[in-house]
Design a protein around this motif. Structure first.
Motif, mmCIF file in Angstrom:
data_model
loop_
_atom_site.group_PDB
_atom_site.id
_atom_site.type_symbol
_atom_site.label_atom_id
_atom_site.label_comp_id
_atom_site.label_asym_id
_atom_site.label_seq_id
_atom_site.Cartn_x
_atom_site.Cartn_y
_atom_site.Cartn_z
ATOM 1 N N GLU A 110 0.833 -1.205 0.000
ATOM 2 C CA GLU A 110 0.000 0.000 0.000
ATOM 3 C C GLU A 110 0.870 1.259 0.000
ATOM 4 N N ALA A 111 1.915 1.255 0.790
ATOM 5 C CA ALA A 111 2.829 2.405 0.844
ATOM 6 C C ALA A 111 3.499 2.602 -0.513
ATOM 7 N N ALA A 112 3.906 1.490 -1.133
ATOM 8 C CA ALA A 112 4.545 1.573 -2.454
ATOM 9 C C ALA A 112 3.551 2.089 -3.496
ATOM 10 N N GLU A 113 2.308 1.605 -3.427
ATOM 11 C CA GLU A 113 1.277 2.075 -4.356
ATOM 12 C C GLU A 113 0.984 3.555 -4.149
ATOM 13 N N ARG A 114 0.904 3.980 -2.872
ATOM 14 C CA ARG A 114 0.679 5.403 -2.582
ATOM 15 C C ARG A 114 1.842 6.235 -3.105
ATOM 16 N N SER A 115 3.042 5.745 -2.867
ATOM 17 C CA SER A 115 4.242 6.452 -3.327
ATOM 18 C C SER A 115 4.262 6.526 -4.858
ATOM 19 N N ALA A 116 3.920 5.411 -5.510
ATOM 20 C CA ALA A 116 3.886 5.388 -6.974
ATOM 21 C C ALA A 116 2.814 6.331 -7.501
ATOM 22 N N ALA A 117 1.634 6.316 -6.840
ATOM 23 C CA ALA A 117 0.554 7.205 -7.258
ATOM 24 C C ALA A 117 0.966 8.669 -7.082
ATOM 25 N N LYS A 118 1.626 8.949 -5.950
ATOM 26 C CA LYS A 118 2.091 10.316 -5.685
ATOM 27 C C LYS A 118 3.115 10.727 -6.744
ATOM 28 N N LYS A 119 4.040 9.835 -7.072
ATOM 29 C CA LYS A 119 5.055 10.103 -8.099
ATOM 30 C C LYS A 119 4.386 10.351 -9.448
ATOM 31 N N LYS A 120 3.369 9.519 -9.763
ATOM 32 C CA LYS A 120 2.654 9.686 -11.027
ATOM 33 C C LYS A 120 1.985 11.062 -11.085
ATOM 34 N N GLN A 121 1.369 11.455 -9.957
ATOM 35 C CA GLN A 121 0.738 12.767 -9.903
ATOM 36 C C GLN A 121 1.767 13.882 -10.093
ATOM 37 N N GLU A 122 2.900 13.749 -9.412
ATOM 38 C CA GLU A 122 3.960 14.753 -9.547
ATOM 39 C C GLU A 122 4.477 14.814 -10.980
ATOM 40 N N LEU A 123 4.674 13.636 -11.586
ATOM 41 C CA LEU A 123 5.127 13.594 -12.976
ATOM 42 C C LEU A 123 4.091 14.204 -13.922
ATOM 43 N N ALA A 124 2.815 13.919 -13.654
ATOM 44 C CA ALA A 124 1.746 14.480 -14.494
ATOM 45 C C ALA A 124 1.721 16.011 -14.360
ATOM 46 N N LYS A 125 1.864 16.489 -13.110
ATOM 47 C CA LYS A 125 1.890 17.941 -12.892
ATOM 48 C C LYS A 125 3.107 18.555 -13.582
ATOM 49 N N GLN A 126 4.239 17.903 -13.436
ATOM 50 C CA GLN A 126 5.471 18.392 -14.065
ATOM 51 C C GLN A 126 5.313 18.397 -15.597
ATOM 52 N N LYS A 127 4.715 17.362 -16.123
ATOM 53 C CA LYS A 127 4.486 17.266 -17.564
ATOM 54 C C LYS A 127 3.573 18.403 -18.027
#
Length: 181
Positions: free
Chosen positions: A34-51
């Motif tokens: 769950e922590a890894a999924e949350r971290s991955a989701a957070k990273k995806k959101q950050e990458l999407a925002k950065q994109k």
């Protein structure tokens, strides 16, 4: 039988402990997942925002570049039109008869300081011979559309039509003329 009961009790206790350890391990793995999924989701959101930020920056740069190119093209077109306008003005002034040019040349002659030599445009040589004060000598005709060049020991004054249009008239009227184009 007591030994068997002891072994069964130990085995049951070990099975319970293994079961508890498995449960704790599964819970720990689930938590880590769950922590890894949350971290991955957070990273995806950050990458999407950065994109999106990069897309927006690129869009803004592209728009600014396009605006610059457009403004440059408009300015170049205006410059070309202004060049043609002032060339036409020069052409029209050059076509004027001597009677209409006489007052302009008289005014220019009044601006001359001191004694010197007047080099007339070929087209105005005779008119300047008639109009020029006696203290000035008339030199060889120059290749100009009209007017004259005055040269003395200390100065040079350009009253050719090309100079008057490009260096005097154009700077005074170009901005107003450009706003109409």
């Amino acid at each position: 039988m007591a030994l068997k009961d002891i072994l069964d009790a130990i085995s049951q206790k070990a099975d319970e402990q293994i079961k508890m350890e498995r449960f704790a391990h599964q819970k720990q793995i689930s938590g880590m997942r769950e922590a890894a999924e949350r971290s991955a989701a957070k990273k995806k959101q950050e990458l999407a925002k950065q994109k999106e930020r990069k897309k927006k920056q690129l869009r803004m740069k592209t728009q600014a570049h396009a605006d610059t190119i457009t403004k440059s093209a408009v300015l170049n077109k205006k410059r070309a039109l202004l060049d043609r306008i002032y060339e036409k003005v020069l052409e029209e002034i050059s076509k004027l008869p001597d009677e209409k040019i006489e007052s302009l040349l008289r005014s220019a002659l009044k601006e001359i300081d001191g004694k010197g030599e007047i080099f007339p445009a070929k087209s105005h040589e005779n008119l300047l011979k008639k109009l020029a004060p006696s203290e000035h000598t008339i030199g060889k005709p120059i290749d100009a559309k009209g007017g004259f060049l005055f040269v003395s020991d200390t100065q040079e004054q350009d009253f050719t039509f090309e100079h008057l249009v490009n260096e005097w008239l154009r700077p005074k009227t170009e901005l107003n003329t450009a706003t109409f184009l």
